[in-house]
Design a protein around this motif. Structure first.
Motif, short mmCIF file in Angstrom:
data_model
loop_
_atom_site.label_atom_id
_atom_site.label_comp_id
_atom_site.label_asym_id
_atom_site.label_seq_id
_atom_site.Cartn_x
_atom_site.Cartn_y
_atom_site.Cartn_z
N GLY A 253 0.65 -1.31 -0.12
CA GLY A 253 0.08 -0.05 -0.01
C GLY A 253 0.94 1.26 -0.03
O GLY A 253 0.69 2.18 -0.64
N GLN A 254 1.97 1.35 0.78
CA GLN A 254 2.97 2.29 0.51
C GLN A 254 3.50 2.64 -0.71
O GLN A 254 3.34 3.98 -1.12
CB GLN A 254 4.14 2.11 1.64
N ASP A 255 3.82 1.70 -1.39
CA ASP A 255 4.31 1.77 -2.94
C ASP A 255 3.30 2.43 -3.69
O ASP A 255 3.38 3.35 -4.48
CB ASP A 255 4.71 0.51 -3.57
N ALA A 256 2.06 1.96 -3.57
CA ALA A 256 0.88 2.59 -4.27
C ALA A 256 0.44 3.94 -3.94
O ALA A 256 0.25 4.82 -4.52
CB ALA A 256 -0.44 1.98 -4.09
N PHE A 257 0.71 4.27 -2.60
CA PHE A 257 0.25 5.53 -1.93
C PHE A 257 1.77 6.45 -2.68
O PHE A 257 1.07 7.61 -3.16
CB PHE A 257 0.75 5.70 -0.43
N GLU A 258 2.81 6.11 -2.89
CA GLU A 258 3.82 6.90 -3.50
C GLU A 258 3.69 7.21 -4.96
O GLU A 258 3.76 8.13 -5.49
CB GLU A 258 5.21 6.23 -3.29
N HIS A 259 2.91 6.14 -5.59
CA HIS A 259 2.58 6.37 -6.98
C HIS A 259 1.39 7.48 -7.23
O HIS A 259 1.58 8.34 -7.83
CB HIS A 259 1.99 5.26 -7.78
N ILE A 260 0.77 7.26 -6.27
CA ILE A 260 -0.58 8.30 -6.60
C ILE A 260 0.01 9.75 -5.96
O ILE A 260 -0.36 10.98 -6.49
CB ILE A 260 -1.82 8.01 -5.49
N LEU A 261 0.90 9.81 -4.89
CA LEU A 261 1.66 10.91 -4.45
C LEU A 261 2.15 11.56 -5.70
O LEU A 261 2.11 12.99 -5.85
CB LEU A 261 2.51 10.80 -3.39
N CYS A 262 2.76 10.96 -6.53
CA CYS A 262 3.53 11.38 -7.95
C CYS A 262 2.64 11.75 -8.79
O CYS A 262 2.74 12.38 -9.76
CB CYS A 262 4.65 10.34 -8.38
N GLY A 263 1.11 11.46 -8.64
CA GLY A 263 0.46 11.89 -9.46
C GLY A 263 -0.55 10.84 -10.41
O GLY A 263 -1.38 11.15 -11.05
N ALA A 264 -0.61 9.36 -10.18
CA ALA A 264 -1.18 8.26 -10.44
C ALA A 264 -2.75 8.54 -10.17
O ALA A 264 -3.09 8.85 -8.81
CB ALA A 264 -0.65 7.13 -10.20
N SER A 265 -3.62 8.23 -11.10
CA SER A 265 -5.11 8.33 -10.79
C SER A 265 -5.33 6.77 -10.74
O SER A 265 -6.54 6.37 -10.47
CB SER A 265 -5.69 8.98 -11.91
N MET A 266 -4.66 5.84 -11.20
CA MET A 266 -4.92 4.42 -11.08
C MET A 266 -3.36 3.80 -10.96
O MET A 266 -2.46 4.25 -11.43
CB MET A 266 -5.57 3.87 -12.35
N VAL A 267 -3.39 2.46 -10.35
CA VAL A 267 -2.29 1.81 -9.94
C VAL A 267 -2.30 0.58 -10.59
O VAL A 267 -3.22 -0.42 -10.14
CB VAL A 267 -1.88 2.05 -8.51
N GLN A 268 -1.25 -0.05 -11.27
CA GLN A 268 -1.43 -1.15 -11.96
C GLN A 268 -0.43 -2.31 -11.12
O GLN A 268 0.57 -1.81 -10.70
CB GLN A 268 -1.11 -1.30 -13.23
N LEU A 269 -0.88 -3.33 -10.85
CA LEU A 269 0.16 -4.44 -10.60
C LEU A 269 0.68 -5.34 -11.35
O LEU A 269 0.01 -6.17 -12.26
CB LEU A 269 -0.30 -5.35 -9.51
N GLY A 270 1.86 -5.79 -11.45
CA GLY A 270 2.41 -6.43 -12.57
C GLY A 270 3.04 -7.87 -12.02
O GLY A 270 2.40 -8.73 -11.59
N THR A 271 4.39 -7.66 -11.53
CA THR A 271 5.17 -8.80 -10.90
C THR A 271 4.48 -9.19 -9.55
O THR A 271 4.52 -10.34 -9.20
CB THR A 271 6.57 -8.19 -10.69
N THR A 272 4.05 -8.17 -9.09
CA THR A 272 3.27 -8.67 -7.51
C THR A 272 2.24 -9.64 -7.56
O THR A 272 1.98 -10.45 -7.13
CB THR A 272 3.03 -7.29 -6.71
N LEU A 273 1.36 -9.13 -8.87
CA LEU A 273 0.15 -10.04 -9.05
C LEU A 273 0.50 -11.42 -9.67
O LEU A 273 0.13 -12.41 -9.26
CB LEU A 273 -0.71 -9.12 -10.14
N HIS A 274 1.83 -11.32 -10.29
CA HIS A 274 2.23 -12.69 -10.93
C HIS A 274 2.32 -13.66 -9.62
O HIS A 274 2.16 -14.82 -10.00
CB HIS A 274 3.25 -12.21 -11.91
#
Ligand SMILES: O=C1NC(=O)NC(C(=O)O)N1
Length: 310
Positions: A253-274
């Motif tokens: 969740g912290q990684d996602a928080f950082e992406h949104i803090l940087c400006g992301a409106s949506m966050v995608q999971l790749g390797t973690t989801l795999h």
């Protein structure tokens, strides 16, 4: 309790998490698992005009800090995914899904997008301009002239919501040049970043994947700093009408928080989801909500793009 709902273009999503193209999206079975997870939506595996078997195996390898892949765009072909997306418009009329695609030639790309334009598809299209793994094919978005010419032609006929999947850029001048091009077009979003192309992972004395003598796209923890920089660089440079999807290095969740803090409106999971499977969506959503509650943020708009400088 915080909400992690979001909006891309005119479409609302109950959650700001989804899969990255290529992961859990090859066929109906995998896509159904994402639909039934805590994810807000899904994107298909990048579809090409004809189905593709992709590169020789082994072509994917997990490492302690992420992954390397040289899949080579294996997919069931454009018609398979379009048919499924149109079926979902009947069974899930309240949901909006993403359709990833690219041609193996410029002509094919136009053929695909004209098919989408003429179809009843009412979701969002993601044009993959950044696959690093088809031998002999460049990552299109590293060539700004070609990208500008392609987008100019596309927007002469394509009137549905469209975004582009971008490779990571590593030079401030390239951020400036790329943003100048993207700002010329009515893009709904840009997606930063695709895997970092042509990395090399070695175990003992050998590469770990077969294609291209082991060279492949790198994902996971290795790429979060690069992903965050690309999200923020474009967030600061693009017209506010062009939203950012953040992809790369999201494990928590912290990684996602950082992406949104940087400006992301949506966050995608790749390797973690795999690695973890679709249950990762619920885990990471709860982790992000806990961070938001602790900080008093009710929605992601409360902190989106508000990265602090020193
Ligand atoms: O755009 C892509 N990025 C990747 O890292 N791998 C896939 C692939 O190779 O199909 N495509």
């Amino acid at each position: 309790m915080a909400t992690t709902k979001t909006k891309i273009g005119n479409s609302e999503f109950r959650n700001c998490f989804m899969n990255a193209a290529g992961v859990y999206c090859y066929d109906k079975n995998e896509l159904e698992q994402v639909i039934n997870s805590a994810a807000g939506t899904f994107v298909t595996k990048t579809a090409t005009l004809q189905s593709r078997s992709g590169n020789p195996e082994p072509r994917y390898h997990d490492t302690a800090l992420g992954s390397i892949n040289s899949m080579g765009l294996p997919n069931l072909g454009f018609d398979y995914y379009l048919d499924y997306l149109l079926e979902l418009q009947k069974t899930h009329p309240d949901r909006t899904f993403f359709f990833s695609l690219v041609g193996m030639s410029t002509e094919d790309t136009h053929t695909l997008l004209k098919k989408v334009q003429e179809s009843d598809f009412n979701g969002i299209t993601e044009l993959n301009l950044s696959c690093p793994n088809v031998p002999g094919k460049p990552q299109i978005a590293y060539d700004m002239e070609t990208t500008e010419n392609l987008l100019t032609d596309i927007f002469s006929y394509f009137k549905k919501p469209l975004g582009v999947k971008l490779p990571p850029y590593f030079d401030i001048v390239h951020f400036d040049q790329a943003a100048t091009v993207f700002n010329k077009f009515p893009l709904t979003f840009i997606n930063c970043v695709n895997s970092i192309g042509n990395g090399l992972v070695i175990e003992d004395e050998s590469v770990v994947i077969k294609p291209k003598n082991g060279f492949g796209g790198i994902g996971g923890e290795y790429i979060k700093p690069t992903a965050l920089a690309n999200v923020h660089a474009f967030y600061k440079r693009l017209n506010p009408s062009i939203q950012i999807i953040g992809t790369g290095g999201v494990l928590t969740g912290q990684d996602a928080f950082e992406h949104i803090l940087c400006g992301a409106s949506m966050v995608q999971l790749g390797t973690t989801l795999h690695k973890e499977g679709p249950s990762a969506f619920e885990r990471i959503t709860n982790e992000l909500k806990a961070i938001m509650d602790k900080k008093g943020y009710k929605t992601i708009e409360d902190f989106k793009g508000k990265l602090k400088y020193l």
